[in-house]
Design a protein around this motif. Structure first.
Motif, PDB file in Angstrom:
ATOM      1  N   LEU A   1       0.698  -1.131  -0.034  1.00  0.00           N
ATOM      2  CA  LEU A   1      -0.011   0.241  -0.174  1.00  0.00           C
ATOM      3  C   LEU A   1       0.871   1.226   0.076  1.00  0.00           C
ATOM      4  O   LEU A   1       0.423   2.218  -0.777  1.00  0.00           O
ATOM      5  CB  LEU A   1      -1.011  -0.141   1.406  1.00  0.00           C
ATOM      6  CG  LEU A   1      -1.956   1.133   1.267  1.00  0.00           C
ATOM      7  CD1 LEU A   1      -2.906   1.032   0.241  1.00  0.00           C
ATOM      8  CD2 LEU A   1      -2.680   1.026   2.648  1.00  0.00           C
ATOM      9  N   VAL A   2       1.811   1.165   0.946  1.00  0.00           N
ATOM     10  CA  VAL A   2       2.902   2.549   1.002  1.00  0.00           C
ATOM     11  C   VAL A   2       3.744   2.643  -0.293  1.00  0.00           C
ATOM     12  O   VAL A   2       3.793   3.754  -1.023  1.00  0.00           O
ATOM     13  CB  VAL A   2       3.881   2.169   1.829  1.00  0.00           C
ATOM     14  CG1 VAL A   2       4.899   3.205   1.914  1.00  0.00           C
ATOM     15  CG2 VAL A   2       3.312   2.505   3.303  1.00  0.00           C
TER      16      VAL A   2
ATOM     17  N   LEU B   1       6.434  20.983  -2.034  1.00  0.00           N
ATOM     18  CA  LEU B   1       6.952  20.796  -0.735  1.00  0.00           C
ATOM     19  C   LEU B   1       6.082  19.787   0.022  1.00  0.00           C
ATOM     20  O   LEU B   1       6.326  18.916   0.965  1.00  0.00           O
ATOM     21  CB  LEU B   1       7.114  22.107   0.031  1.00  0.00           C
ATOM     22  CG  LEU B   1       8.292  23.158  -0.435  1.00  0.00           C
ATOM     23  CD1 LEU B   1       8.165  24.544   0.633  1.00  0.00           C
ATOM     24  CD2 LEU B   1       9.500  22.478  -0.110  1.00  0.00           C
ATOM     25  N   LYS B   2       4.821  20.087  -0.047  1.00  0.00           N
ATOM     26  CA  LYS B   2       3.656  19.209   0.514  1.00  0.00           C
ATOM     27  C   LYS B   2       3.903  17.595  -0.098  1.00  0.00           C
ATOM     28  O   LYS B   2       3.927  16.622   0.836  1.00  0.00           O
ATOM     29  CB  LYS B   2       2.355  19.593   0.205  1.00  0.00           C
ATOM     30  CG  LYS B   2       1.260  19.043   1.173  1.00  0.00           C
ATOM     31  CD  LYS B   2       1.374  19.445   2.552  1.00  0.00           C
ATOM     32  CE  LYS B   2       0.105  18.800   3.616  1.00  0.00           C
ATOM     33  NZ  LYS B   2       0.474  19.364   4.838  1.00  0.00           N
ATOM     34  N   ALA B   3       4.105  17.703  -1.200  1.00  0.00           N
ATOM     35  CA  ALA B   3       4.364  16.139  -1.598  1.00  0.00           C
ATOM     36  C   ALA B   3       5.540  15.683  -1.235  1.00  0.00           C
ATOM     37  O   ALA B   3       5.585  14.330  -0.816  1.00  0.00           O
ATOM     38  CB  ALA B   3       4.429  16.368  -3.114  1.00  0.00           C
TER      39      ALA B   3
ATOM     40  N   ASN C   1       7.268  11.222   4.940  1.00  0.00           N
ATOM     41  CA  ASN C   1       6.531  10.451   5.988  1.00  0.00           C
ATOM     42  C   ASN C   1       6.501   8.757   5.741  1.00  0.00           C
ATOM     43  O   ASN C   1       6.520   8.002   6.447  1.00  0.00           O
ATOM     44  CB  ASN C   1       5.187  11.104   6.103  1.00  0.00           C
ATOM     45  CG  ASN C   1       4.500  10.737   7.351  1.00  0.00           C
ATOM     46  OD1 ASN C   1       5.061  10.761   8.492  1.00  0.00           O
ATOM     47  ND2 ASN C   1       3.388  10.276   7.188  1.00  0.00           N
ATOM     48  N   LEU C   2       6.135   8.880   4.270  1.00  0.00           N
ATOM     49  CA  LEU C   2       6.020   7.164   4.116  1.00  0.00           C
ATOM     50  C   LEU C   2       7.257   6.418   4.256  1.00  0.00           C
ATOM     51  O   LEU C   2       7.315   5.382   4.531  1.00  0.00           O
ATOM     52  CB  LEU C   2       5.594   7.243   2.528  1.00  0.00           C
ATOM     53  CG  LEU C   2       4.167   7.775   2.290  1.00  0.00           C
ATOM     54  CD1 LEU C   2       3.856   7.781   0.835  1.00  0.00           C
ATOM     55  CD2 LEU C   2       3.225   7.046   3.028  1.00  0.00           C
ATOM     56  N   SER C   3       8.373   7.295   4.066  1.00  0.00           N
ATOM     57  CA  SER C   3       9.616   6.552   4.125  1.00  0.00           C
ATOM     58  C   SER C   3       9.920   6.216   5.712  1.00  0.00           C
ATOM     59  O   SER C   3      10.392   5.103   5.906  1.00  0.00           O
ATOM     60  CB  SER C   3      10.859   7.438   3.737  1.00  0.00           C
ATOM     61  OG  SER C   3      10.783   7.798   2.521  1.00  0.00           O
TER      62      SER C   3
ATOM     63  N   GLN D   1       9.466   1.727   9.941  1.00  0.00           N
ATOM     64  CA  GLN D   1       8.387   1.172  11.061  1.00  0.00           C
ATOM     65  C   GLN D   1       7.967  -0.320  10.538  1.00  0.00           C
ATOM     66  O   GLN D   1       7.952  -1.474  11.434  1.00  0.00           O
ATOM     67  CB  GLN D   1       7.455   2.078  11.269  1.00  0.00           C
ATOM     68  CG  GLN D   1       6.688   1.497  12.580  1.00  0.00           C
ATOM     69  CD  GLN D   1       7.305   1.176  13.936  1.00  0.00           C
ATOM     70  OE1 GLN D   1       8.135   2.069  14.321  1.00  0.00           O
ATOM     71  NE2 GLN D   1       7.451  -0.054  14.420  1.00  0.00           N
ATOM     72  N   LEU D   2       7.559  -0.320   9.444  1.00  0.00           N
ATOM     73  CA  LEU D   2       6.925  -1.496   8.955  1.00  0.00           C
ATOM     74  C   LEU D   2       8.060  -2.618   8.812  1.00  0.00           C
ATOM     75  O   LEU D   2       7.587  -3.610   9.223  1.00  0.00           O
ATOM     76  CB  LEU D   2       6.389  -1.388   7.367  1.00  0.00           C
ATOM     77  CG  LEU D   2       5.067  -0.390   7.378  1.00  0.00           C
ATOM     78  CD1 LEU D   2       4.613  -0.346   5.991  1.00  0.00           C
ATOM     79  CD2 LEU D   2       3.984  -1.280   8.268  1.00  0.00           C
ATOM     80  N   GLU D   3       9.386  -2.410   8.254  1.00  0.00           N
ATOM     81  CA  GLU D   3      10.302  -3.274   8.149  1.00  0.00           C
ATOM     82  C   GLU D   3      10.600  -3.897   9.663  1.00  0.00           C
ATOM     83  O   GLU D   3      10.747  -4.975   9.776  1.00  0.00           O
ATOM     84  CB  GLU D   3      11.666  -2.699   7.450  1.00  0.00           C
ATOM     85  CG  GLU D   3      11.347  -2.456   6.207  1.00  0.00           C
ATOM     86  CD  GLU D   3      12.463  -1.775   5.416  1.00  0.00           C
ATOM     87  OE1 GLU D   3      13.423  -1.306   6.294  1.00  0.00           O
ATOM     88  OE2 GLU D   3      12.574  -1.285   4.093  1.00  0.00           O
ATOM     89  N   ALA D   4      10.537  -3.001  10.464  1.00  0.00           N
ATOM     90  CA  ALA D   4      10.952  -3.254  11.992  1.00  0.00           C
ATOM     91  C   ALA D   4       9.758  -4.266  12.600  1.00  0.00           C
ATOM     92  O   ALA D   4       9.966  -5.243  13.078  1.00  0.00           O
ATOM     93  CB  ALA D   4      10.989  -2.098  12.771  1.00  0.00           C
TER      94      ALA D   4
END
Length: 443
Positions: A155-156, A185-187, A193-195, A200-203
């Motif tokens: 999804l990410v 800048l917002k993109a 933030n997704l990175s 966190q997902l990898e952990a």
């Protein structure tokens, strides 16, 4: 007799999984891992590789060996007496004696001891089944955590691809003066933030893999992935079943308590027999030597048989042993009743949670996500035709992402709740419920 057969046919659904043959002709049959890790393969690997489960099986075999060690008669006793100073008898000088004694237990004593040993093996067998059920619960939860991390990762990745396209458009518009730097800048901030989320997902995935390897008892191949999708079981499998009554028949902990209660009853009966005398037989061989003292002292050896009685004088000790067995049986019965009540309460809470999760999933899948996808398409069309701002487009994409995130979380929570339902009922899969429930109706 029929009720007993029905009960054991139901209980064997779980217990038989513990004692699947894991070795053939001395060779270990170990499941092989490929590129995809299925839930069935995980469960097979737990049964084949977990060292704690092997220890539980050894405990069962130990208890079974105790029954084989119980013989019909106690060990005989042999006594040898040597007399340095021979005793003169009518047959001659008595030099030594050889005596053999055999106690004979009361009728039914040996059978009760064997029954106690059999019940001890049943208790360990049920404990082994319970231990396996805990391992399967832990393995399933870890597997679903791995699956959750992989779903989030996909999804990410999709969201990142969308953001890259949005960022390229925003940069192009900013370059020609029709866009704002704030959009770029917002993109970029959203991608950063997704990175962070991916780290966190990898952990989370590494932690879940470590738990899974700990339960299985071996390392998993690097890069192994779960199934692409795991379907939710249909609630119809358990909604019409009397789960509390089913758990009474299939839960291994309850079966262990029933066996322990029966064992305490057998110990009570055995202790009661200790109050009665026990009888025995003996035979004595006398080694004689000839003597010149009297004409009959020809030195012929003598032989005698006799009987003996063990008199139970310590009545207080025997009564205490009976009291202990009776209190143990009463305590086990109370524990069984308490566990049955707690199981019924837990099942009520789990089924209610499953209903709420099902409602949430229906709302997300059939209402919120489709609307968010429609909103994103409309906003993208308006943005392309200059009728919407970039931030509106980004907000529509983020809304869809958050809803899909909630869908994954709720989906995994539903799977874990089903797993908890299976463990509480005492079965390996909810697919067994209709069969077992139908079997119970025949009682």
């Amino acid at each position: 007799m029929k009720n007993s057969m029905v009960r054991w046919s139901a209980v064997s659904v779980l217990l038989s999984t513990v004692f699947l043959p894991l070795r053939t002709y001395g060779q270990e049959v170990l499941p092989a891992f490929g590129d995809t890790l299925t839930l069935d393969l995980v469960i097979e690997s737990v049964k084949a590789r977990n060292a704690g489960l092997e220890a539980a099986r050894a405990a069962v075999q130990r208890e079974e060996a105790k029954r084989r060690a119980i013989s019909s008669l106690p060990e005989p006793r042999v006594a040898v007496t040597y007399q340095p100073e021979p005793i003169l008898t009518a047959r001659g000088s008595q030099r030594s004696q050889l005596r053999v004694e055999q106690m004979i237990p009361l009728p039914g004593t040996t059978s009760r001891r064997k029954a106690i040993a059999d019940l001890g093996a049943d208790i360990e067998r049920s404990k082994s089944a319970s231990f396996l059920a805990d391992l399967v619960l832990e393995a399933k939860n870890a597997y679903y955590d791995v699956h959750r991390a992989e779903l989030f990762d996909r999804l990410v990745s999709r969201f990142e691809d969308q953001l890259l396209q949005f960022e390229d458009v925003a940069l192009a518009q900013y370059a020609v003066g029709t866009g704002m730097q704030q959009a770029v800048l917002k993109a970029q901030l959203e991608r950063a933030n997704l990175s962070r989320l991916r780290i966190q997902l990898e952990a989370d995935r590494d932690e879940a893999i470590a738990k899974l390897e700990g339960v299985i008892g071996t390392d998993l191949p690097s890069g192994i992935a779960t199934e692409a999708s795991i379907h939710r079981p249909d609630p119809v499998l358990w909604r019409s079943a009397n789960l509390a009554a089913l758990a009474v028949r299939t839960r291994s902990e309850l079966d262990a308590l029933r066996s322990e209660e029966s064992q305490a009853g057998a110990r009570f009966e055995l202790a009661g027999r200790s109050r009665y005398p026990e009888f025995g037989l003996n035979a004595t061989y006398f080694d004689m030597a000839a003597s010149n003292v009297m004409p009959t002292a020809d030195g012929r050896d003598a032989f005698a048989v006799g009987a003996m009685v063990k008199i139970p004088l310590n009545r207080r000790a025997y009564s205490a042993e009976m009291d202990a067995a009776r209190l143990h049986r009463t305590g086990v019965g109370a524990r069984r009743t308490d566990l049955e009540r707690r199981i019924a309460s837990q099942l009520s809470g789990i089924t209610q949670r499953l209903d709420r999760l099902q409602e949430q999933l229906d709302l997300i899948e059939t209402g919120l996500v489709p609307r968010a996808e429609t909103t994103l398409r409309v906003t993208l069309n308006d943005y392309t035709n200059g009728r919407a701002a970039f931030l509106d487009l980004l907000d529509a994409e983020r809304t869809l992402f958050n809803l899909q995130t909630s869908e994954i979380e709720t989906h995994v929570a539903y799977l874990k709740a089903v797993t908890r339902l299976e463990r509480t009922v005492g079965i390996e899969s909810v697919r067994q419920i209709p069969i077992l429930n139908q079997t119970g109706d025949g009682q």
